[in-house]
Design a protein around this motif. Structure first.
Motif, short mmCIF file in Angstrom:
data_model
loop_
_atom_site.label_atom_id
_atom_site.label_comp_id
_atom_site.label_asym_id
_atom_site.label_seq_id
_atom_site.Cartn_x
_atom_site.Cartn_y
_atom_site.Cartn_z
N VAL A 123 9.53 4.41 3.35
CA VAL A 123 8.96 5.74 3.54
C VAL A 123 7.81 6.02 2.58
N ASP A 124 7.59 5.10 1.62
CA ASP A 124 6.50 5.39 0.68
C ASP A 124 5.57 4.19 0.45
N ALA A 125 6.02 3.22 -0.38
CA ALA A 125 5.08 2.20 -0.85
C ALA A 125 4.43 1.35 0.25
N GLY A 129 -1.50 2.24 2.32
CA GLY A 129 -2.60 1.42 1.81
C GLY A 129 -2.80 1.38 0.30
N LYS A 130 -1.88 1.95 -0.47
CA LYS A 130 -2.04 1.80 -1.93
C LYS A 130 -1.45 0.45 -2.33
N THR A 131 -2.25 -0.38 -2.98
CA THR A 131 -1.75 -1.68 -3.46
C THR A 131 -2.08 -1.80 -4.94
N ILE A 211 4.96 11.66 8.95
CA ILE A 211 4.41 12.73 8.10
C ILE A 211 3.45 12.11 7.09
N LYS A 212 3.90 11.03 6.44
CA LYS A 212 3.04 10.40 5.46
C LYS A 212 1.76 9.87 6.11
N GLU A 213 1.95 9.26 7.28
CA GLU A 213 0.81 8.66 7.98
C GLU A 213 -0.24 9.72 8.32
N PHE A 221 -8.16 8.29 0.67
CA PHE A 221 -8.47 7.96 -0.73
C PHE A 221 -8.06 9.05 -1.73
N GLU A 222 -7.17 9.92 -1.29
CA GLU A 222 -6.60 10.96 -2.16
C GLU A 222 -7.64 11.83 -2.86
N LYS A 223 -8.57 12.31 -2.03
CA LYS A 223 -9.55 13.27 -2.59
C LYS A 223 -9.01 14.70 -2.47
N ILE A 225 -5.94 16.42 0.44
CA ILE A 225 -4.60 16.73 0.95
C ILE A 225 -3.57 15.62 0.67
N ARG A 226 -4.02 14.37 0.44
CA ARG A 226 -3.03 13.33 0.11
C ARG A 226 -2.26 13.69 -1.16
N LYS A 227 -2.85 14.57 -1.98
CA LYS A 227 -2.14 15.01 -3.20
C LYS A 227 -0.84 15.73 -2.85
N ALA A 228 -0.70 16.16 -1.60
CA ALA A 228 0.58 16.76 -1.16
C ALA A 228 1.73 15.81 -1.44
N LEU A 229 1.45 14.52 -1.34
CA LEU A 229 2.51 13.51 -1.53
C LEU A 229 2.97 13.45 -2.99
N ASN A 230 2.25 14.16 -3.86
CA ASN A 230 2.65 14.17 -5.28
C ASN A 230 3.66 15.27 -5.60
N1 GLY Z 1 2.97 7.49 -3.08
C1 GLY Z 1 2.11 8.52 -2.69
C2 GLY Z 1 0.94 8.06 -1.90
O1 GLY Z 1 0.99 7.04 -1.25
O2 GLY Z 1 -0.09 8.68 -1.95
#
Ligand code: GLY
Length: 352
Positions: A123-125, A129-131, A211-213, A221-223, A225-230
């Motif tokens: 559900v996360d890692a 696309g974060k590596t 939801i994550k997708e 690139f987390e500029k 709304i991706r910060k919501a995941l934090n």
């Molecule tokens: N682990 C949160 C994200 O993928 O942005």
């Protein structure tokens, strides 16, 4: 950022189908010592994997190192991997993070598929696309955004997980519920963790991943709304770091669950998150996750750890808060006093 996500009921059929769609010359499968033992057997007999070459690294996040990734590059180099080769990462977040980075950098990038074997990974890692690898004592310090070509999620792997590993992943699902919709959040609070219905869990995982997708597609690139995941992670990471400093390590998802308690409290204070929903979420966390104990003497250290979070900007601690379930407020700040008040709330809730 395109990433095919398959919620798989039949791993053999889905791996075969996905590999048939992709041209490659050599196939490599990366595992760690645990997934080699526990999960690789679940791939036995899959014809399309017969010629695959296996690379096994040491398990545990402490081995997500430059040395380990150099070992993977060396193996690829010495075993005729080319730009047209394909890598499958079979494992938890450590394997998909390191393997994704190895594949994305080898000869400037080869195709790769993630097959997460933990709920947290699924559900996360493995998705988004974060590596990367840890470096100089800092978590995920070096890495790239580079999505897998496909992610195959099969809940048979989750049957090998103990309760702690399940709950660790479940905390990220709860976070996804909180940032998405009331229905999703309610379904997650109702789920019976003591008596798991794996088919229903697979459905909930599918919803969680979508939801994550959606968030990642909007902001890869987390500029913004991706910060919501934090959500839950600013305080959660501080709890996780303190637990390591004090030699009483807790799993990532547990730290996130406890972090959610504090950050939903801040949400109530600052962005009017409803008190009733705060209580219901806290009750679920208290019942299933137990307590991470600390005293007010440790507040300063926790605060200092929060100031080191790599999501902060200009030295200001950055929170994601909620105005309601699904009403996301990124880039929120809180004073030291307000953060201490949230820690007081946590201590009260957990009888500390
Ligand atoms: N682990 C949160 C994200 O993928 O942005």
């Amino acid at each position: 950022m395109s990433q095919k996500i398959i919620i798989s009921k039949d791993i053999q059929q889905d791996i075969t189908a996905i590999l048939a769609e992709m041209a490659y010359d050599h196939l490599f499968i990366l595992t760690d010592e645990n997934t080699q033992k526990l999960c690789q057997p679940l791939l036995a007999g899959i014809h399309v994997l017969e010629k695959a070459q296996y690379i096994t690294i040491k398990a545990d996040d402490t081995n997500k190192t430059l040395e380990a990734i150099a070992g993977v590059w060396t193996y690829l180099s010495q075993n005729h991997a080319s730009r047209k080769s394909m890598m499958i990462n079979l494992g938890g977040g450590m394997v998909t993070d390191l393997g994704g980075f190895a594949a994305s950098t080898f000869k400037r990038g080869i195709k790769y598929i993630n097959i997460p074997t933990t709920l947290l990974g699924a559900v996360d890692a493995a998705v988004g696309g974060k590596t990367g690898i840890n470096f100089n004592g800092l978590k995920n310090e070096i890495g790239v955004f580079s999505p897998a070509d496909a992610v195959i999620i099969n809940s048979n792997f989750f049957r090998t997980l103990d309760r702690q590993n399940l709950l660790s992943g479940y905390a990220e699902m709860l976070k996804h519920g909180l940032i998405s919709s009331e229905q999703e959040w309610k379904n997650l609070l109702k789920f019976d963790i003591d008596n798991i219905d794996y088919d229903y869990l697979t459905q909930l995982v599918g919803e969680s991943v979508s939801i994550k997708e959606r968030v990642v597609t909007e902001d890869p690139f987390e500029k913004g709304i991706r910060k919501a995941l934090n959500l839950g992670h600013t305080v959660g990471h501080a709890f996780e770091s303190l637990s390591f400093e004090e030699n009483r390590p807790v799993q990532h998802g547990y730290a996130v669950a406890w972090g959610l308690v504090c950050e939903l409290y801040l949400s109530k204070k600052q962005t009017n998150f409803p008190a009733e929903k705060l209580s219901q979420t806290v009750a679920f966390i208290r019942k299933n996750y137990g307590t991470f104990a600390f005293s007010c003497k440790q507040y300063d250290r926790l605060y200092e750890l929060m100031t080191h979070d790599k999501k902060n900007e200009d030295g200001i601690i950055n929170f994601t808060l909620l105005g309601e379930v699904g009403d996301i407020r990124i880039n929120q700040q809180a004073t030291k006093e307000e953060i201490f008040e949230a820690l007081d709330f946590y201590c009260e809730c957990f009888g500390l």
